[in-house]
Design a protein around this motif. Structure first.
Motif, short mmCIF file in Angstrom:
data_model
loop_
_atom_site.label_atom_id
_atom_site.label_comp_id
_atom_site.label_asym_id
_atom_site.label_seq_id
_atom_site.Cartn_x
_atom_site.Cartn_y
_atom_site.Cartn_z
N GLY A 77 0.82 -1.21 0.00
CA GLY A 77 0.00 0.00 0.00
C GLY A 77 0.85 1.25 0.00
O GLY A 77 1.88 1.32 0.67
N ARG A 78 0.44 2.23 -0.80
CA ARG A 78 1.15 3.51 -0.84
C ARG A 78 0.39 4.52 0.01
O ARG A 78 -0.83 4.66 -0.12
CB ARG A 78 1.25 4.01 -2.27
N VAL A 79 1.10 5.21 0.87
CA VAL A 79 0.52 6.22 1.74
C VAL A 79 1.13 7.57 1.36
O VAL A 79 2.35 7.70 1.26
CB VAL A 79 0.81 5.92 3.22
N SER A 80 0.28 8.57 1.15
CA SER A 80 0.75 9.92 0.87
C SER A 80 0.37 10.81 2.04
O SER A 80 -0.80 10.88 2.43
CB SER A 80 0.11 10.47 -0.40
N LEU A 81 1.37 11.47 2.60
CA LEU A 81 1.15 12.39 3.71
C LEU A 81 1.35 13.82 3.24
O LEU A 81 2.18 14.09 2.38
CB LEU A 81 2.14 12.11 4.84
N ILE A 82 0.62 14.72 3.85
CA ILE A 82 0.77 16.15 3.63
C ILE A 82 1.14 16.77 4.96
O ILE A 82 0.57 16.43 5.99
CB ILE A 82 -0.54 16.78 3.10
N THR A 83 2.10 17.69 4.94
CA THR A 83 2.50 18.36 6.17
C THR A 83 2.84 19.81 5.90
O THR A 83 3.20 20.19 4.78
CB THR A 83 3.69 17.64 6.85
N TYR A 91 13.06 18.69 9.97
CA TYR A 91 12.06 17.63 10.03
C TYR A 91 12.34 16.61 8.93
O TYR A 91 11.75 16.66 7.84
CB TYR A 91 10.66 18.22 9.86
N PRO A 92 13.24 15.64 9.18
CA PRO A 92 13.54 14.62 8.16
C PRO A 92 12.31 13.78 7.81
O PRO A 92 11.40 13.60 8.62
CB PRO A 92 14.61 13.75 8.83
N THR A 93 12.31 13.28 6.61
CA THR A 93 11.19 12.50 6.09
C THR A 93 10.82 11.33 7.00
O THR A 93 9.65 11.14 7.34
CB THR A 93 11.53 11.96 4.68
N LEU A 94 11.80 10.55 7.41
CA LEU A 94 11.51 9.38 8.25
C LEU A 94 10.93 9.77 9.61
O LEU A 94 10.11 9.04 10.17
CB LEU A 94 12.76 8.53 8.43
N GLU A 95 11.32 10.92 10.13
CA GLU A 95 10.79 11.39 11.40
C GLU A 95 9.30 11.73 11.26
O GLU A 95 8.49 11.41 12.12
CB GLU A 95 11.57 12.60 11.88
N ILE A 96 8.93 12.36 10.16
CA ILE A 96 7.52 12.70 9.93
C ILE A 96 6.69 11.43 9.76
O ILE A 96 5.60 11.31 10.32
CB ILE A 96 7.38 13.63 8.71
N VAL A 97 7.20 10.47 9.01
CA VAL A 97 6.50 9.19 8.83
C VAL A 97 6.33 8.50 10.18
O VAL A 97 5.26 7.96 10.49
CB VAL A 97 7.25 8.29 7.82
N ASP A 98 7.36 8.54 11.01
CA ASP A 98 7.31 7.92 12.33
C ASP A 98 6.27 8.62 13.22
O ASP A 98 5.50 7.97 13.91
CB ASP A 98 8.69 7.96 12.98
N ILE A 99 6.25 9.95 13.20
CA ILE A 99 5.27 10.70 14.00
C ILE A 99 3.86 10.35 13.55
O ILE A 99 2.98 10.11 14.38
CB ILE A 99 5.52 12.22 13.87
N TYR A 100 3.64 10.29 12.25
CA TYR A 100 2.30 9.96 11.74
C TYR A 100 1.92 8.54 12.17
O TYR A 100 0.78 8.28 12.54
CB TYR A 100 2.26 10.09 10.22
N GLY A 101 2.87 7.62 12.14
CA GLY A 101 2.60 6.25 12.53
C GLY A 101 2.25 6.09 13.99
O GLY A 101 1.58 5.14 14.38
N LYS A 102 2.69 7.02 14.83
CA LYS A 102 2.43 6.95 16.28
C LYS A 102 1.17 7.70 16.70
O LYS A 102 0.89 7.77 17.88
CB LYS A 102 3.62 7.53 17.04
N ARG A 103 0.43 8.25 15.74
CA ARG A 103 -0.75 9.04 16.09
C ARG A 103 -1.76 8.18 16.82
O ARG A 103 -1.82 6.96 16.65
CB ARG A 103 -1.37 9.65 14.85
N ALA A 104 -2.58 8.83 17.62
CA ALA A 104 -3.63 8.14 18.34
C ALA A 104 -4.80 7.90 17.41
O ALA A 104 -5.27 8.83 16.73
CB ALA A 104 -4.08 8.98 19.53
N CYS A 105 -5.24 6.68 17.32
CA CYS A 105 -6.37 6.36 16.45
C CYS A 105 -7.68 6.55 17.21
O CYS A 105 -7.77 6.24 18.38
CB CYS A 105 -6.28 4.92 15.96
N CYS A 106 -8.66 7.03 16.49
CA CYS A 106 -10.02 7.22 16.99
C CYS A 106 -9.97 8.02 18.22
O CYS A 106 -10.60 8.22 19.07
CB CYS A 106 -10.73 5.91 17.17
#
Length: 106
Positions: A77-83, A91-106
């Protein structure tokens, strides 16, 4: 997103599927990372008042990051993020992806 910037905040969110992605437009900031300019639509979208629409700037520069999620035995799956975090050094790319991955769901 303009309201977020007025509050002096930043955001990371997943790009809506109705927005097209083209690798020909934008300024590349890395392999899977680029700065793109979004243009104000010609007509006021539903959900915005006329005053809110008129207050929007004609363009907005955002950073688009895409990455792939690979799970064996499943489709990739391809995920596109906007920031709004535009500085690639701070703000390195991998750090932003990591932050997004740790977000609280629901």
């Amino acid at each position: 997103m303009i309201t977020i910037k007025k509050l002096d905040c930043n955001a990371i969110f997943r790009k809506h599927q109705s927005r097209t992605t083209t690798m020909r437009k934008g300024k590349f900031a890395g392999d899977c990372d680029k700065l793109v300019t979004w243009y104000k639509p010609k007509k006021c979208p539903k959900g915005l008042s006329k005053d809110e629409f008129d207050a929007l700037p004609p363009t907005l520069t955002v950073r688009e990051i895409y990455y792939y999620i690979v799970i064996p035995a499943f489709r990739t799956g391809r995920v596109s993020l906007i920031t709004t975090l535009l500085n690639t050094t701070t703000y390195p790319t991998l750090e932003i992806v990591d932050i997004y991955g740790k977000r609280a769901c629901c």
